[in-house]
Motif scaffolding. Structure first.
Motif, mmCIF file in Angstrom:
data_model
loop_
_atom_site.group_PDB
_atom_site.id
_atom_site.type_symbol
_atom_site.label_atom_id
_atom_site.label_comp_id
_atom_site.label_asym_id
_atom_site.label_seq_id
_atom_site.Cartn_x
_atom_site.Cartn_y
_atom_site.Cartn_z
ATOM 1 N N VAL A 219 0.867 -1.188 0.000
ATOM 2 C CA VAL A 219 0.000 0.000 0.000
ATOM 3 C C VAL A 219 0.897 1.230 0.000
ATOM 4 O O VAL A 219 1.653 1.461 0.945
ATOM 5 N N ASP A 220 0.848 2.012 -1.073
ATOM 6 C CA ASP A 220 1.667 3.222 -1.177
ATOM 7 C C ASP A 220 1.025 4.142 -2.205
ATOM 8 O O ASP A 220 0.474 3.661 -3.201
ATOM 9 N N ASP A 221 1.098 5.448 -1.971
ATOM 10 C CA ASP A 221 0.490 6.391 -2.911
ATOM 11 C C ASP A 221 1.423 6.749 -4.064
ATOM 12 O O ASP A 221 1.054 7.527 -4.944
ATOM 13 N N SER A 222 2.639 6.182 -4.084
ATOM 14 C CA SER A 222 3.602 6.461 -5.153
ATOM 15 C C SER A 222 3.549 5.363 -6.212
ATOM 16 O O SER A 222 3.952 4.224 -5.943
ATOM 17 N N PRO A 223 3.074 5.668 -7.427
ATOM 18 C CA PRO A 223 3.050 4.661 -8.489
ATOM 19 C C PRO A 223 4.445 4.129 -8.819
ATOM 20 O O PRO A 223 4.605 2.958 -9.163
ATOM 21 N N VAL A 224 5.465 5.005 -8.718
ATOM 22 C CA VAL A 224 6.832 4.588 -9.030
ATOM 23 C C VAL A 224 7.307 3.537 -8.043
ATOM 24 O O VAL A 224 7.843 2.490 -8.419
ATOM 25 N N LEU A 225 7.103 3.790 -6.732
ATOM 26 C CA LEU A 225 7.533 2.828 -5.725
ATOM 27 C C LEU A 225 6.757 1.518 -5.856
ATOM 28 O O LEU A 225 7.334 0.437 -5.736
ATOM 29 N N LEU A 226 5.451 1.602 -6.105
ATOM 30 C CA LEU A 226 4.656 0.388 -6.277
ATOM 31 C C LEU A 226 5.195 -0.465 -7.411
ATOM 32 O O LEU A 226 5.350 -1.685 -7.283
ATOM 33 N N GLN A 227 5.513 0.190 -8.526
ATOM 34 C CA GLN A 227 6.025 -0.538 -9.689
ATOM 35 C C GLN A 227 7.372 -1.176 -9.387
ATOM 36 O O GLN A 227 7.615 -2.339 -9.718
ATOM 37 N N GLN A 228 8.257 -0.421 -8.729
ATOM 38 C CA GLN A 228 9.589 -0.946 -8.426
ATOM 39 C C GLN A 228 9.514 -2.119 -7.452
ATOM 40 O O GLN A 228 10.195 -3.133 -7.634
ATOM 41 N N ILE B 189 -6.985 -6.573 1.161
ATOM 42 C CA ILE B 189 -6.125 -7.467 1.943
ATOM 43 C C ILE B 189 -6.921 -8.682 2.419
ATOM 44 O O ILE B 189 -6.446 -9.819 2.373
ATOM 45 N N LEU B 190 -8.166 -8.444 2.874
ATOM 46 C CA LEU B 190 -9.028 -9.549 3.307
ATOM 47 C C LEU B 190 -9.254 -10.534 2.172
ATOM 48 O O LEU B 190 -9.239 -11.752 2.360
ATOM 49 N N ALA B 191 -9.463 -10.017 0.974
ATOM 50 C CA ALA B 191 -9.737 -10.885 -0.175
ATOM 51 C C ALA B 191 -8.480 -11.600 -0.662
ATOM 52 O O ALA B 191 -8.548 -12.740 -1.139
ATOM 53 N N TYR B 192 -7.307 -10.967 -0.514
ATOM 54 C CA TYR B 192 -6.062 -11.505 -1.069
ATOM 55 C C TYR B 192 -5.357 -12.476 -0.125
ATOM 56 O O TYR B 192 -4.654 -13.382 -0.570
ATOM 57 N N SER B 193 -5.534 -12.287 1.181
ATOM 58 C CA SER B 193 -4.908 -13.136 2.206
ATOM 59 C C SER B 193 -3.388 -13.228 2.064
ATOM 60 O O SER B 193 -2.820 -14.319 1.876
ATOM 61 N N PRO B 194 -2.709 -12.104 2.150
ATOM 62 C CA PRO B 194 -1.245 -12.129 2.007
ATOM 63 C C PRO B 194 -0.554 -12.616 3.271
ATOM 64 O O PRO B 194 -1.148 -12.652 4.356
ATOM 65 N N ALA B 195 0.725 -12.969 3.119
ATOM 66 C CA ALA B 195 1.546 -13.340 4.268
ATOM 67 C C ALA B 195 2.105 -12.108 4.969
ATOM 68 O O ALA B 195 2.394 -12.144 6.165
ATOM 69 N N VAL B 196 2.269 -11.013 4.227
ATOM 70 C CA VAL B 196 2.827 -9.780 4.774
ATOM 71 C C VAL B 196 2.306 -8.590 3.972
ATOM 72 O O VAL B 196 2.055 -8.705 2.765
ATOM 73 N N VAL B 197 2.144 -7.452 4.652
ATOM 74 C CA VAL B 197 1.689 -6.216 4.006
ATOM 75 C C VAL B 197 2.694 -5.108 4.289
ATOM 76 O O VAL B 197 3.077 -4.885 5.442
ATOM 77 N N PHE B 198 3.125 -4.433 3.234
ATOM 78 C CA PHE B 198 3.998 -3.262 3.357
ATOM 79 C C PHE B 198 3.141 -2.004 3.235
ATOM 80 O O PHE B 198 2.367 -1.863 2.272
ATOM 81 N N ILE B 199 3.284 -1.085 4.180
ATOM 82 C CA ILE B 199 2.408 0.097 4.250
ATOM 83 C C ILE B 199 3.252 1.365 4.346
ATOM 84 O O ILE B 199 4.130 1.473 5.216
ATOM 85 N N ASP B 200 2.987 2.307 3.462
ATOM 86 C CA ASP B 200 3.615 3.623 3.552
ATOM 87 C C ASP B 200 2.967 4.406 4.699
ATOM 88 O O ASP B 200 1.779 4.215 4.995
ATOM 89 N N ILE B 201 3.720 5.288 5.332
ATOM 90 C CA ILE B 201 3.151 6.075 6.428
ATOM 91 C C ILE B 201 2.399 7.295 5.906
ATOM 92 O O ILE B 201 1.231 7.515 6.232
ATOM 93 N N ASN B 202 3.080 8.080 5.073
ATOM 94 C CA ASN B 202 2.499 9.351 4.630
ATOM 95 C C ASN B 202 1.702 9.173 3.344
ATOM 96 O O ASN B 202 2.260 9.173 2.244
ATOM 97 N N MET B 203 0.393 9.014 3.506
ATOM 98 C CA MET B 203 -0.508 8.886 2.362
ATOM 99 C C MET B 203 -1.677 9.840 2.554
ATOM 100 O O MET B 203 -2.112 10.078 3.695
ATOM 101 N N PRO B 204 -2.209 10.407 1.467
ATOM 102 C CA PRO B 204 -3.344 11.310 1.597
ATOM 103 C C PRO B 204 -4.594 10.565 2.058
ATOM 104 O O PRO B 204 -4.785 9.390 1.750
#
Length: 403
Positions: free
Chosen positions: A277-286, A311-326
């Motif tokens: 989860v991140d508001d930066s398309p560049v970081l998401l792609q990388q 996340i509920l639907a995908y059932s991941p093992a880990v979630v990466f979350i950005d702090i500063n998002m609008p």
């Protein structure tokens, strides 16, 4: 396949080993250029793929009539024509992509009839730009598809002249310390120092094209100056850590050209799932490309408000979350996730460029791990190492050996 024995193959060696539709892999630049010289005696498409990019070159009459980089055809044409004063109100529906046809050829041919001199300049710029990029890569796969029924209505640029034009520029590019390719993205790191160097008049535009989304060649077009001049300035700024020149991202091959030049691990349904989860398309792609290359299954979103349901639907093992998002920031999202019984014990990792004691403490308080984003290209290897170590601990791949 053509074998390289240490010397440049001549035309006869290439023509005796290359057949229509045959994929040649692990070729050097010398082999590729020799193949171009042979194939340009007739008309057709030479598809070329590297670890990072893919092109279609329209060869005819001993030269190049057109060059297309996959995924950049429309933006490049629109940008180049706009710099010459031609603005398109809309882009027509071009013909379907065919193996033995250039994607944009009908469009460029029609514009050439109305604006021949401008189109000559635009096509030459595009061909030289792509030729430069090609010369700055090392290992190639390519395949030849004849198109003798295709009428050539564009000027043909002789290959010998193109090679002579590009040779000296390639030598200059190879002297750069931080810049290595015209397709690299540029990220502003130190705005205060950039302002001091470029001045108030140029700063807004410079800051706009150094957000990590514009290539060096695009920045050159924005300032209407040669690519080398732009690259030279950016290389100096990168040496002073004012901007960061981002490394090229590896691409995945598709069935039309054959297997990738180097085969990364392929994500399978048995490997761990990762959600970002991140508001930066560049970081998401990388992040997606990096984790997929390692072998993980990856899903992502730039909308924090939708993240919990996904996340509920995908059932991941880990979630990466950005702090500063609008809207919903990272800490609010964590609270929302933890309210879900199914996600109460899900591994969460906060990822931010603000590596402060406060953020570290808040991450531990929320039962999360913490990972600092790289601030410059020099920090990238350390970030990847920390990321890989963390994933081996909380979401190991089947190929990982845990000690």
């Amino acid at each position: 396949m053509i074998a390289m024995t240490g010397s440049l193959p001549n035309s006869d060696q290439v023509s005796n080993n290359l057949t229509d539709g045959q994929v040649v892999r692990n070729a050097t630049l010398h082999i590729l250029l020799a193949a171009m010289r042979v194939m340009s005696r007739s008309t057709g498409i030479l598809q070329v793929e590297t670890r990072y990019h893919r092109w279609k070159f329209l060869l005819a009459g001993g030269g190049l009539a057109l060059a297309e980089e996959e995924g950049q055809v429309i933006p490049t044409l629109v940008r180049k024509y706009a710099n010459k004063g031609i603005i398109f109100s809309r882009i027509p529906e071009w013909e379907q992509r065919q193996v033995n046809r250039p994607y944009c050829y009908p469009f460029v041919s029609n514009v050439f009839k109305k604006h021949p001199e401008i189109t000559k300049d635009v096509v030459r710029e595009i061909v030289l730009e792509n030729f430069l990029a090609l010369h700055l890569e090392e290992e190639f796969a390519f395949v030849w598809q004849p198109a003798n029924d295709l009428p050539i209505n564009l000027p043909v640029l002789p290959l010998a002249g193109l090679e002579n034009s590009i040779t000296n520029e390639v030598r200059q590019w190879q002297k750069f310390e931080c810049v290595h390719h015209p397709y690299q993205l540029v990220q502003l790191v130190d705005a205060a120092n950039l302002l001091a160097r470029v001045g108030n008049d140029n700063f807004p535009l410079f800051a706009k094209v150094t957000t990590g989304q514009d290539r060096i060649c695009m920045i050159a077009d924005t300032f209407k100056q040669p690519i080398y001049r732009t690259a030279l300035l950016l290389d100096k700024l990168a040496q002073k850590n004012i901007v960061s020149i981002m490394p090229l991202n590896e691409r995945r091959s598709d069935i039309e050209i054959g297997a990738s030049l180097s085969e990364p691990a392929i994500a399978t349904k048995d490997e761990p799932k990762v959600f970002i989860v991140d508001d930066s398309p560049v970081l998401l792609q990388q992040m997606q490309r990096l984790l997929t290359t390692w072998g993980y299954q990856v899903a992502l979103t730039d909308k924090a408000e939708e993240a919990t349901d996904r996340i509920l639907a995908y059932s991941p093992a880990v979630v990466f979350i950005d702090i500063n998002m609008p809207g919903l920031n990272g800490f609010d999202l964590i609270k929302q996730i933890r309210r879900q019984r199914e996600l109460a014990n899900l591994a969460l990792v906060l990822v931010t460029a603000e590596n402060s004691m406060t953020n570290n403490f808040r991450a531990r308080w929320a039962s999360c791990r913490f990972l600092a984003k790289p601030r410059s290209s020099a920090d990238t290897p350390k970030f990847r190492e920390e990321l890989r170590t963390l994933l081996r601990e909380i979401a190991p791949l089947s190929t990982d050996t845990l000690v």
